[in-house]
Design a protein around this motif. Structure first.
Motif, PDB file in Angstrom:
ATOM      1  N   LEU A  17       3.059 -82.987  -8.199  1.00 51.45           N
ATOM      2  CA  LEU A  17       2.465 -82.316  -8.891  1.00 51.45           C
ATOM      3  C   LEU A  17       1.879 -81.362  -7.694  1.00 51.45           C
ATOM      4  CD1 LEU A  17       1.409 -84.418 -12.470  1.00 51.45           C
ATOM      5  CD2 LEU A  17       3.172 -82.257 -11.950  1.00 51.45           C
ATOM      6  N   TYR A  18       1.206 -81.769  -6.819  1.00 50.69           N
ATOM      7  CA  TYR A  18       0.304 -81.457  -5.867  1.00 50.69           C
ATOM      8  C   TYR A  18       1.195 -80.377  -5.017  1.00 50.69           C
ATOM      9  CZ  TYR A  18      -3.744 -84.825  -6.099  1.00 50.69           C
ATOM     10  OH  TYR A  18      -4.853 -85.117  -7.032  1.00 50.69           O
ATOM     11  N   ASP A  19       1.858 -80.692  -4.063  1.00 47.99           N
ATOM     12  CA  ASP A  19       2.810 -80.160  -3.907  1.00 47.99           C
ATOM     13  C   ASP A  19       3.496 -78.803  -4.155  1.00 47.99           C
ATOM     14  OD1 ASP A  19       2.244 -81.383  -1.389  1.00 47.99           O
ATOM     15  OD2 ASP A  19       3.909 -83.101  -2.213  1.00 47.99           O
ATOM     16  N   GLY A  20       3.087 -79.329  -5.734  1.00 48.23           N
ATOM     17  CA  GLY A  20       3.838 -77.596  -6.756  1.00 48.23           C
ATOM     18  C   GLY A  20       3.253 -76.847  -6.757  1.00 48.23           C
ATOM     19  N   MET A  21       2.337 -76.993  -6.857  1.00 46.72           N
ATOM     20  CA  MET A  21       1.211 -75.513  -6.569  1.00 46.72           C
ATOM     21  C   MET A  21       1.582 -75.152  -5.127  1.00 46.72           C
ATOM     22  SD  MET A  21      -2.553 -76.858  -8.506  1.00 46.72           S
ATOM     23  CE  MET A  21      -2.384 -78.424  -7.075  1.00 46.72           C
ATOM     24  N   LEU A  22       1.361 -75.530  -3.941  1.00 44.99           N
ATOM     25  CA  LEU A  22       1.892 -75.391  -3.112  1.00 44.99           C
ATOM     26  C   LEU A  22       2.792 -74.641  -3.044  1.00 44.99           C
ATOM     27  CD1 LEU A  22       0.781 -73.654  -0.689  1.00 44.99           C
ATOM     28  CD2 LEU A  22       0.665 -76.300   0.376  1.00 44.99           C
ATOM     29  N   ILE A  23       3.539 -74.681  -3.830  1.00 46.63           N
ATOM     30  CA  ILE A  23       5.839 -74.636  -3.099  1.00 46.63           C
ATOM     31  C   ILE A  23       5.461 -73.323  -4.319  1.00 46.63           C
ATOM     32  CG2 ILE A  23       7.724 -75.299  -4.503  1.00 46.63           C
ATOM     33  CD1 ILE A  23       6.970 -78.163  -3.610  1.00 46.63           C
ATOM     34  N   LEU A  24       4.950 -73.318  -5.833  1.00 49.27           N
ATOM     35  CA  LEU A  24       5.455 -72.162  -6.164  1.00 49.27           C
ATOM     36  C   LEU A  24       4.761 -70.879  -5.896  1.00 49.27           C
ATOM     37  CD1 LEU A  24       4.486 -74.119 -10.146  1.00 49.27           C
ATOM     38  CD2 LEU A  24       6.291 -72.876  -9.172  1.00 49.27           C
ATOM     39  N   ALA A  25       3.554 -71.231  -4.956  1.00 48.38           N
ATOM     40  CA  ALA A  25       2.745 -70.361  -4.133  1.00 48.38           C
ATOM     41  C   ALA A  25       3.896 -69.851  -3.336  1.00 48.38           C
ATOM     42  CB  ALA A  25       1.442 -70.491  -3.504  1.00 48.38           C
ATOM     43  N   LEU A  26       4.407 -70.585  -2.423  1.00 49.83           N
ATOM     44  CA  LEU A  26       5.385 -69.692  -1.584  1.00 49.83           C
ATOM     45  C   LEU A  26       6.599 -68.864  -2.223  1.00 49.83           C
ATOM     46  CD1 LEU A  26       5.544 -73.499   0.873  1.00 49.83           C
ATOM     47  CD2 LEU A  26       4.637 -70.944   1.657  1.00 49.83           C
ATOM     48  N   LEU A  27       7.008 -69.423  -3.346  1.00 47.08           N
ATOM     49  CA  LEU A  27       8.086 -68.982  -4.016  1.00 47.08           C
ATOM     50  C   LEU A  27       7.597 -67.312  -4.786  1.00 47.08           C
ATOM     51  CD1 LEU A  27       9.531 -72.215  -5.805  1.00 47.08           C
ATOM     52  CD2 LEU A  27      10.143 -70.672  -3.110  1.00 47.08           C
ATOM     53  N   PHE A  28       6.500 -67.705  -4.589  1.00 48.56           N
ATOM     54  CA  PHE A  28       6.324 -66.130  -5.484  1.00 48.56           C
ATOM     55  C   PHE A  28       5.680 -65.720  -4.381  1.00 48.56           C
ATOM     56  CE2 PHE A  28       2.447 -63.253  -6.287  1.00 48.56           C
ATOM     57  CZ  PHE A  28       2.974 -62.866  -7.484  1.00 48.56           C
ATOM     58  N   LEU A  29       4.931 -65.711  -3.224  1.00 49.49           N
ATOM     59  CA  LEU A  29       5.286 -64.977  -2.210  1.00 49.49           C
ATOM     60  C   LEU A  29       6.473 -64.572  -2.130  1.00 49.49           C
ATOM     61  CD1 LEU A  29       3.523 -63.738   0.187  1.00 49.49           C
ATOM     62  CD2 LEU A  29       3.513 -66.101   1.605  1.00 49.49           C
ATOM     63  N   VAL A  30       7.202 -65.527  -1.121  1.00 47.09           N
ATOM     64  CA  VAL A  30       8.855 -64.642  -0.599  1.00 47.09           C
ATOM     65  C   VAL A  30       9.299 -64.348  -2.051  1.00 47.09           C
ATOM     66  CG1 VAL A  30      10.521 -66.068   0.235  1.00 47.09           C
ATOM     67  CG2 VAL A  30       9.599 -67.430   0.776  1.00 47.09           C
ATOM     68  N   GLY A  31       9.633 -64.411  -3.024  1.00 44.42           N
ATOM     69  CA  GLY A  31       9.923 -63.536  -4.443  1.00 44.42           C
ATOM     70  C   GLY A  31       9.445 -62.432  -4.660  1.00 44.42           C
ATOM     71  N   THR A  32       8.054 -61.789  -3.968  1.00 47.49           N
ATOM     72  CA  THR A  32       7.690 -60.537  -3.717  1.00 47.49           C
ATOM     73  C   THR A  32       7.872 -59.831  -3.129  1.00 47.49           C
ATOM     74  OG1 THR A  32       5.471 -61.169  -5.096  1.00 47.49           O
ATOM     75  CG2 THR A  32       5.148 -59.727  -4.052  1.00 47.49           C
ATOM     76  N   MET A  33       7.836 -60.919  -1.918  1.00 45.81           N
ATOM     77  CA  MET A  33       8.845 -60.191  -0.366  1.00 45.81           C
ATOM     78  C   MET A  33      10.225 -59.210  -0.816  1.00 45.81           C
ATOM     79  SD  MET A  33       7.175 -62.365   2.310  1.00 45.81           S
ATOM     80  CE  MET A  33       8.123 -60.908   3.782  1.00 45.81           C
ATOM     81  N   LEU A  34      11.311 -60.050  -1.340  1.00 45.28           N
ATOM     82  CA  LEU A  34      12.481 -60.113  -1.735  1.00 45.28           C
ATOM     83  C   LEU A  34      12.821 -58.707  -2.492  1.00 45.28           C
ATOM     84  CD1 LEU A  34      14.290 -63.567  -1.569  1.00 45.28           C
ATOM     85  CD2 LEU A  34      13.933 -61.834   0.537  1.00 45.28           C
ATOM     86  N   THR A  35      12.061 -59.234  -3.568  1.00 49.42           N
ATOM     87  CA  THR A  35      12.052 -58.132  -4.667  1.00 49.42           C
ATOM     88  C   THR A  35      11.563 -56.354  -3.970  1.00 49.42           C
ATOM     89  OG1 THR A  35      11.600 -59.681  -5.677  1.00 49.42           O
ATOM     90  CG2 THR A  35      10.537 -56.990  -6.730  1.00 49.42           C
ATOM     91  N   VAL A  36      10.591 -56.270  -3.264  1.00 49.96           N
ATOM     92  CA  VAL A  36       9.590 -55.298  -2.958  1.00 49.96           C
ATOM     93  C   VAL A  36      11.387 -54.865  -2.232  1.00 49.96           C
ATOM     94  CG1 VAL A  36       8.195 -54.170  -1.160  1.00 49.96           C
ATOM     95  CG2 VAL A  36       7.694 -55.827  -3.379  1.00 49.96           C
ATOM     96  N   ILE A  37      11.508 -55.707  -0.827  1.00 50.38           N
ATOM     97  CA  ILE A  37      13.172 -55.249   0.059  1.00 50.38           C
ATOM     98  C   ILE A  37      13.924 -54.629  -0.779  1.00 50.38           C
ATOM     99  CG2 ILE A  37      14.006 -56.056   1.554  1.00 50.38           C
ATOM    100  CD1 ILE A  37      11.948 -57.618   2.555  1.00 50.38           C
ATOM    101  N   GLY A  38      14.042 -55.681  -1.938  1.00 51.79           N
ATOM    102  CA  GLY A  38      15.951 -55.440  -2.565  1.00 51.79           C
ATOM    103  C   GLY A  38      15.499 -53.949  -3.254  1.00 51.79           C
TER     104      GLY A  38
END
Length: 218
Positions: free
Chosen positions: A43-64
């Motif tokens: 659960l501790y790591d999940g907050m950081l992982i969600l932030a990373l996935l959100f960042l990656v998803g945002t970048m890929l959405t803009v590029i796509g």
């Protein structure tokens, strides 16, 4: 006339007994981590992982969006990304993000940020830090039961909510399995030949020191 050689008597001093002996402190050894502690660390790591996935998803959405669609100025003109882009680009990128997150931490110090908080450390059965191959194998092993439960849920209900709920139950099953395993191992421990340990305070190296020692040993 014979002279008698005088005999010298050596008196050995007996060591003084230490009347104020202090008891030897018990040295704590690493133990197999309990499932509750492991879930809290996730659960501790999940907050950081969600932030990373959100960042990656945002970048890929803009590029796509820039590469595959025409952008408009009205909300009615909004479109969704092509299915092939989501499956071929975005989904593998999310998986690689997870592999990179755990792989880097496990290879360097054996623990993520959440694991460090609870003094957890993941190693292979020989007690060494994981390689990239072992890290990837462990992640796949951890995803196996959520995948199976998700497939069953999709066959029963079919909705996205049922699919996500079933996958979450599969993740929970990984750690409920510890309660029935004789050694307290999780599903991913057994399938990947790795183990997560609860480290004693005296032997707890710490995340950044582990990174530094790993770099120094190379």
């Amino acid at each position: 006339m014979s002279k008698s050689t005088p005999k010298t008597v050596l008196k050995s001093k007996s060591p003084k007994k230490n009347t104020s002996q202090q008891p030897v402190p018990h040295i704590e050894e690493p133990t197999i981590a309990k499932p509750t502690t492991r879930v809290v660390a996730i659960l501790y790591d999940g907050m950081l992982i969600l932030a990373l996935l959100f960042l990656v998803g945002t970048m890929l959405t803009v590029i796509g969006t820039l590469l595959t669609m025409e952008t408009g100025t009205q909300s009615e003109e909004a479109q969704s990304l092509p299915r092939w882009y989501q499956n071929v680009v975005m989904t593998p990128s999310f998986i690689l993000t997870l592999v990179a997150f755990y792989g880097v931490f496990w290879r360097r110090g054996g623990q993520t940020l959440g694991m460090q908080t609870w003094r957890l450390k993941t190693v292979n059965n020989a007690g060494h830090l994981l390689t990239w191959g072992q890290s990837f194998k462990r992640i796949l092993a951890a995803a196996l039961m959520p995948l199976i439960f998700g497939i069953i849920g999709s066959l029963i209900g079919g909705s996205r909510a049922v699919l996500l709920t079933s996958a979450f139950l599969g993740l929970v099953f990984n750690y409920v399995f510890c309660l029935f395993n004789r050694r307290g191992l999780a599903v991913q421990d057994m399938l990947s030949n790795t183990i997560t340990l609860k480290m004693p305070k005296v032997a707890h190296e710490g995340l950044w020191r582990g990174f530094k020692n790993r770099k120094h040993n190379k």
